[in-house]
Structure formats: structure tokens, C-alpha cells
Design an enzyme around this catalytic site. Structure first.
Site, short mmCIF file in Angstrom:
data_model
loop_
_atom_site.label_atom_id
_atom_site.label_comp_id
_atom_site.label_asym_id
_atom_site.label_seq_id
_atom_site.Cartn_x
_atom_site.Cartn_y
_atom_site.Cartn_z
N ARG A 17 -25.28 -1.17 5.35
CA ARG A 17 -23.87 -1.56 5.35
C ARG A 17 -23.61 -2.81 4.51
O ARG A 17 -22.47 -3.14 4.21
CB ARG A 17 -23.38 -1.76 6.80
N ASN A 381 -31.46 -51.78 -20.04
CA ASN A 381 -30.07 -51.39 -20.25
C ASN A 381 -29.99 -50.31 -21.33
O ASN A 381 -30.46 -50.50 -22.44
CB ASN A 381 -29.23 -52.59 -20.68
N ALA A 384 -24.07 -47.18 -24.09
CA ALA A 384 -23.25 -45.97 -24.10
C ALA A 384 -23.63 -45.09 -25.27
O ALA A 384 -23.90 -45.57 -26.36
CB ALA A 384 -21.78 -46.36 -24.21
N SER A 409 -25.73 -49.41 -28.05
CA SER A 409 -24.92 -48.19 -27.92
C SER A 409 -25.17 -47.22 -29.05
O SER A 409 -25.48 -47.60 -30.18
CB SER A 409 -23.44 -48.56 -27.91
C1 UD1 Z 1 -28.73 -2.90 17.20
C2 UD1 Z 1 -28.82 -2.32 18.61
C3 UD1 Z 1 -27.43 -2.36 19.25
C4 UD1 Z 1 -26.94 -3.80 19.27
C5 UD1 Z 1 -26.97 -4.42 17.87
C6 UD1 Z 1 -26.70 -5.91 17.97
C7 UD1 Z 1 -30.59 -0.61 18.67
C8 UD1 Z 1 -30.89 0.84 18.63
N1 UD1 Z 1 -29.30 -0.94 18.55
O1 UD1 Z 1 -27.85 -2.07 16.44
O2 UD1 Z 1 -27.49 -1.86 20.57
O3 UD1 Z 1 -25.63 -3.84 19.79
O4 UD1 Z 1 -28.27 -4.25 17.27
O5 UD1 Z 1 -26.57 -6.49 16.70
O6 UD1 Z 1 -31.49 -1.40 18.84
N2 UD1 Z 1 -34.92 -2.75 12.30
C9 UD1 Z 1 -36.28 -2.61 12.08
N3 UD1 Z 1 -36.81 -1.34 12.00
C10 UD1 Z 1 -36.06 -0.23 12.15
C11 UD1 Z 1 -34.67 -0.39 12.39
C12 UD1 Z 1 -34.13 -1.66 12.46
O7 UD1 Z 1 -37.00 -3.60 11.93
O8 UD1 Z 1 -36.63 0.86 12.07
C13 UD1 Z 1 -34.35 -4.10 12.35
C14 UD1 Z 1 -33.30 -4.35 11.27
O9 UD1 Z 1 -33.88 -4.92 10.12
C15 UD1 Z 1 -32.35 -5.33 11.96
C16 UD1 Z 1 -32.52 -5.03 13.43
O10 UD1 Z 1 -33.70 -4.27 13.57
O11 UD1 Z 1 -32.70 -6.68 11.71
C17 UD1 Z 1 -31.34 -4.26 13.98
O12 UD1 Z 1 -31.13 -3.10 13.22
P1 UD1 Z 1 -29.65 -2.63 12.88
O13 UD1 Z 1 -29.77 -1.40 12.06
O14 UD1 Z 1 -28.85 -3.74 12.37
O15 UD1 Z 1 -29.15 -2.20 14.33
P2 UD1 Z 1 -27.65 -2.17 14.85
O16 UD1 Z 1 -27.02 -0.90 14.42
O17 UD1 Z 1 -26.96 -3.43 14.49
MG MG Z 2 -27.39 -4.99 13.27
#
Ligand code: UD1
Ligand code: MG
Length: 457
Positions: A17, A381, A384, A409
Site C-alpha cells: 500500500r 583573517n 572578503a 580581500s
Molecule cells: C496487522 C494485523 C492486524 C492489525 C494491524 C495493526 C495480522 C494478520 N494483522 O495487519 O490485525 O490491526 O497489523 O497495524 O497480523 N510481515 C512479515 N511477514 C509477513 C507479513 C507481514 O514480517 O509474512 C510484517 C510486515 O512487514 C509488517 C507487519 O508484519 O511490518 C504487519 O504486516 P501488515 O501487512 O502491515 O499487516 P496489517 O494488514 O497492517
Molecule cells: Mg500494517
């Protein structure tokens, strides 16, 4: 500090996103990449050897940030969901025992005190897990907290899987958990990818633990800002603003005067001493450290620099990667860069640029000069319009100027060149040979007067 807890930060996702070629957790808020912000918060509750970050998308770049902070990296080759991300760390995390705090790397506003409160909630309740929640006006995109008749949390339902009634719930999952390590590792393999996204959701641990007869506690925090998850650039900007507001507030509480604070930008890693005054529209970034009783004039920009006590920066100056010793004066409209160093009480005035140049204690260059690759002694010094010609089109060359030299200068100093101690350069000179100590150098043509010339013309 929590003595029995380890922390794992999930940071392997791409962050679709964000619409970016760069991994989401490398985007900056408050002047730091999100992942670094998360690690710095974790470092307030656990030592670096108990902090781990799951990396995957652009793993090498994220790993470099992780290792620079002294934390450990865990690799998740394929991003199959937050539950799978935790599972990837099983062999390193499970043997630590105790408790495991899991949090998402895109939640930079969480405070260490709130993580401690979460751990305390889990400990006090004897629950297998505790999760941080909050009420928000617009829960779109977050997992929803589903509570039973008794008010206890029963499950977390992701946006994509929620029923219309669940979508109306305004209590959201922060993505931040404290697990009893034994319970987590005993049951984590029960997470199934049986959802629309075909992902292994860590949030499913709530219903799994409850089904196994364990309790899950919730810590509901009043300040929903703290839980802002960064999924797009609007949220990134919102987090950046809040982090900087917090920083400015803390500086003011610590004795720094900030004029028109709403116009001032300060990175979270900056340090500023007591009684320093920061003017409007100033930007101070990177790991800059400013001493006590300094003045930073309006619209100046200071990046990755060190300023001693009683330094004056007049408006519209730009200082990067430089050091200013106590009592130095700079600007207005000055530029110091790439390792410029002003000795104690040195003065640099308007339209003066210093690059990789040391200007010794008490020396002055007050107007319109370029001093590059130069070592300049004390009480010198620089007039300028003086220019060091440090570049011959291929290479850079050094200029050395001894103590007490006077450069008239509009002089042109062609490097490599040395002006020995106490030398005196006549204004308008072009100097390309060494000038011995105490000598007068005149590198210009003599003036010729032609009597009556204009009368005859
Ligand atoms: C997640 C939560 C959601 C919560 C929200 C809060 C889950 C399934 N959902 O959703 O309930 O409200 O965070 O911000 O946990 N990541 C990994 N490996 C993966 C997938 C994600 O390391 O396979 C990491 C991403 O880099 C990120 C974090 O986990 O830093 C969260 O992933 P993201 O895709 O942002 O989850 P949300 O949809 O925000
Ligand atoms: Mg998130």
C-alpha cells in the site's frame, strides 16, 4: 527493562500500500527508518541480544539497519503472513523461554512504557497472551477485537474476513502481543492459512489459545495515536508529525526554547542542551548534538553536526557533517559541509562556504569566500572574496594557512599552496607559491595612472 522477555519485530513484508520500490520499514518517520524506530523502542525494554527482527523483502537492506542497531535478523524467505513470520524464528526464539513480545515493524509510535504495561498485564493475569488494543474512529484495515458476553477477548478478525457486524467494531488490534513463550511455541503450528488471503495470521493465536483452555488478556490504551499502523504514505506523514511533536515537547520540557515550535523540524535522534534557543522554521536532523546556550537562527538547517556550547548560527545557514567548537559564529547565509570544523570562537559570516576545512580558534572569514580542503590556523583573517582553487579539473589539492596569517580581500589561493605563519597577502593577489613566514606577498599587476587620458579622449 524486562528481565525475562525477548522481542521480535515483524518487518519482512513489502508494504504494497506504500506504492514504493523500497520496503515499507525502510521509509522514515521522525528521521529514522520505521524498523530502526521499532528497534530503538525495543532497546528500552530488552538488551540487543534479546531483540530480533524478521526480514524478507529487501532483506539485505533491512538487515543492515538491524545489525547496525545491534539486534539479530531472522529470515522469512516468503511472506506468508505474520504467524509464519514468527514461526521462522522458532529455533532462535523458543529456547529463550520466558516471554516473547511480538510487534509489527510498521507501528513506530508505540512507547516503551506501553510495552512494559503489556508485559505486566500478561504477567498479572497469568494469561497465555496479552494484546494491546484501542478504540479508533475509523477502524478500516485493522484487525477487529471480538469480545464475548463476559467482556473477555475471544478472537481477532481481520478486515478481509470480518462480517458486517464485526466491521462495525471500533476496537482494533495493535498487532502487539506479549506471549508466554511456552504457550506460543506449543500452539503456533495450529495456525492455518484458511482465509481469503491464504496467509498464516498471528492474530489467530487468540482463538487457538482460548480453544486450548488458556486465557488471553487485552490492554486497551486510551491514546489510539500510539497504535497508528503505517500502511500508506498518509499514515507515514501522520506518524512523522506525531514523533516530531513528541520530540519538540520533550526538548522544551528539558529546557530548550523553541520559537514557533509548529514550524520547527527536529529528528528524534537529535540532542540539544539547556537554554539553547531555536528560531522559527529551523530543521535539525540526523544525530546532530547541540550544546547549551546556543542560538540557531530562523530557517537554518543543521544535519549530522556537533555544536559546542555558546555557538551562534545566524539565520539561513546550512551546516552538514560539521563540527563547531564552543563560541563559534556562523552566518547568516553560510554553508559548512563535509567535515568543516570551526575552532573555538571562530567566525564565519555571510556567503562563506567551507568544505573539508578546518578554521582555527579565533579565525575569521566574514564575507563571500570559498575555503575547500584547507587547514587554517588560529587568529587568521580571510578577506572578503577569498577563494581557494582546490580543484584542477582532475584532483583536489590542499591549502595550508599558518597562525596569524592575513589574506587580503579578493585573493585567489591556487592549491597546493602554503602560507606560513604570520604571512600577509596583499588584496587581489593570485598566490600559487609558498609564502614564507612573516613575508608580504603581492601577486597582482601594478597600478598604472595615465595623466589626462580622459581629457584627450
Ligand atoms: C496487522 C494485523 C492486524 C492489525 C494491524 C495493526 C495480522 C494478520 N494483522 O495487519 O490485525 O490491526 O497489523 O497495524 O497480523 N510481515 C512479515 N511477514 C509477513 C507479513 C507481514 O514480517 O509474512 C510484517 C510486515 O512487514 C509488517 C507487519 O508484519 O511490518 C504487519 O504486516 P501488515 O501487512 O502491515 O499487516 P496489517 O494488514 O497492517
Ligand atoms: Mg500494517
Amino acid at each position: 527493562m524486562l528481565n525475562d522477555a525477548a522481542v521480535v519485530i515483524l518487518a519482512a513484508g513489502q508494504g504494497t500500500r506504500m506504492k514504493s520500490r523500497m520496503a515499507k520499514v525502510l521509509h522514515g518517520a521522525g528521521g529514522k527508518p520505521l524498523v530502526r524506530q521499532a528497534i530503538d523502542t525495543a532497546l528500552e525494554i530488552a538488551p540487543p541480544e534479546r531483540i530480533f527482527v524478521v526480514v524478507g523483502y529487501q532483506a539485505d537492506r533491512v538487515r543492515a539497519e538491524v545489525e547496525a542497531a545491534g539486534a539479530g535478523a531472522i529470515h522469512q524467505a516468503e511472506q506468508l503472513g505474520t504467524g509464519h513470520a514468527v514461526l521462522c524464528g522458532e529455533d532462535r526464539l523458543a529456547r529463550l523461554g520466558g516471554r516473547l513480545i511480538v510487534f509489527v515493524g510498521d507501528c513506530p509510535l508505540i512507547r516503551a512504557a506501553t510495552l512494559e504495561e503489556l508485559a505486566e498485564t500478561q504477567r498479572r493475569s497469568g494469561a497465555a497472551a496479552a494484546v494491546i488494543t484501542t478504540d479508533v474512529d475509523d477502524p478500516t484495515g485493522y484487525g477487529r477485537i471480538v469480545r464475548g458476553a463476559g467482556g473477555d477477548i475471544e478472537e481477532i478478525v481481520e478486515q478481509k474476513a470480518a462480517t458486517p457486524a464485526q466491521l462495525a467494531v471500533r476496537e482494533i488490534n495493535s498487532g502487539i502481543f506479549c506471549f508466554d513463550s511456552g504457550a506460543l511455541w506449543k500452539h503456533i503450528r495450529e495456525i492455518r492459512p484458511d482465509n481469503a488471503a491464504r496467509e498464516y495470521y498471528l492474530t489467530d493465536m487468540v482463538s487457538i489459545l482460548i480453544r486450548a483452555g488458556r486465557r488471553v488478556a487485552a490492554l486497551k490504551v486510551p491514546d489510539s495515536n500510539e497504535l497508528l499502523g503505517i500502511n500508506d504514505r498518509m499514515q507515514l506523514a501522520a506518524a512523522d508529525r506525531i514523533l516530531r511533536e513528541r520530540k519538540i515537547r520533550q526538548l522544551m520540557l528539558d529546557g530548550v526554547t523553541i520559537e514557533k515550535p509548529e514550524t520547527v523540524t527536529v529528528d528524534t535522534g537529535v540532542k540539544i542542551g539547556m537554554d539553547t534557543v531555536i528560531g522559527p522554521f529551523v530543521q535539525i536532523t540526523g544525530d546532530t548534538a547541540i550544546g547549551e546556550n546556543c542560538r540557531v537562527g530562523a530557517s537554518s538547517i543543521i544535519d549530522r553536526s556537533i555544536l559546542g556550547d555558546n555557538v551562534e548560527v545566524f539565520p539561513f545557514s546550512m551546516i552538514s557533517g560539521s563540527t563547531l567548537d564552543a563560541g563559534a559564529h556562523v552566518g547568516p547565509f553560510a554553508r559548512l559541509r563535509m567535515g568543516a570544523h570551526l575552532g573555538e570562537g571562530a567566525h564565519v559570516g555571510n556567503f562563506v562556504e567551507l568544505k573539508k576545512t578546518r578554521l582555527g580558534a579565533g579565525s575569521k572569514s566574514m564575507h563571500l569566500a570559498y575555503l575547500g580542503d584547507s587547514t587554517i590556523g588560529e587568529k587568521v583573517n580571510i578577506g572578503a572574496g577569498t577563494i581557494t582553487c582546490n580543484y584542477d579539473g582532475h584532483k583536489k589539492h590542499a591549502t595550508t594557512i599558518g597562525n596569524g596569517v592575513f589574506v587580503g580581500s579578493n585573493s585567489t589561493l591556487i592549491a597546493p599552496v602554503e602560507l606560513e605563519e604570520g604571512a600577509y597577502i596583499g588584496a587581489g593577489s593570485v598566490i600559487n607559491h609558498k609564502v614564507p613566514a612573516k613575508a608580504l606577498a603581492l601577486g597582482r599587476s601594478r597600478q598604472v595612472n595615465k595623466e589626462g587620458w580622459n581629457r584627450r579622449k
